[in-house]
Design a protein around this motif. Structure first.
Motif, short mmCIF file in Angstrom:
data_model
loop_
_atom_site.label_atom_id
_atom_site.label_comp_id
_atom_site.label_asym_id
_atom_site.label_seq_id
_atom_site.Cartn_x
_atom_site.Cartn_y
_atom_site.Cartn_z
N GLN A 10 0.84 -1.19 0.00
CA GLN A 10 0.00 0.00 0.00
C GLN A 10 0.89 1.25 0.00
N ASN A 12 0.09 4.29 0.35
CA ASN A 12 -0.36 5.27 1.35
C ASN A 12 -0.71 4.57 2.66
N LYS A 13 0.02 3.53 2.99
CA LYS A 13 -0.32 2.68 4.14
C LYS A 13 -0.44 3.48 5.44
N GLN A 14 0.55 4.30 5.75
CA GLN A 14 0.51 5.01 7.03
C GLN A 14 -0.64 6.01 7.07
N ALA A 15 -0.89 6.70 5.95
CA ALA A 15 -2.01 7.65 5.91
C ALA A 15 -3.33 6.92 6.09
N LEU A 16 -3.47 5.73 5.47
CA LEU A 16 -4.69 4.95 5.62
C LEU A 16 -4.85 4.48 7.06
N VAL A 60 -9.31 6.54 -1.46
CA VAL A 60 -7.84 6.51 -1.52
C VAL A 60 -7.37 5.12 -1.96
N ASP A 64 -5.33 4.19 -5.40
CA ASP A 64 -4.08 3.42 -5.36
C ASP A 64 -4.20 2.16 -6.21
#
Length: 94
Positions: A10, A12-16, A60, A64
């Motif tokens: 992912q 944007n893993k941390q944002a998710l 999001v 992605d």
């Protein structure tokens, strides 16, 4: 709900994860509001906020997926399966 065994990184893993932590806090707040007999309209506003936050997480993830997973699948010749999967996602989000 069928779960696939495909995996991906992912971008944007941390944002998710951060967004989901906020949603988790909002849901705990809903629980507290109901437990404390808060005004129904206030609870409904909070529910709407949770739904909106989850929709944003979904968008999001969909972006992605389109930019990474789908592009790769199409480049590998899996156009039909990729389009079917996209349509399934759109139908579920609707």
């Amino acid at each position: 709900m069928a779960e696939t065994h495909k995996k991906t990184v992912q971008p944007n893993k941390q944002a998710l994860l951060n967004r989901l932590k906020r949603v988790e806090g909002q849901v705990r707040g809903l629980h507290r509001m109901i437990d404390e007999d808060k005004y129904c309209v206030d609870i409904l506003h909070q529910i709407s906020a949770v739904e909106s936050a989850l929709k944003n997480v979904s968008l999001v993830l969909m972006e992605d997926h389109a930019k990474h997973c789908m592009v790769k699948a199409i480049q590998n010749g899996n156009q039909e399966e990729t389009i079917e999967e996209l349509m399934d996602i759109i139908k579920r989000m609707k």
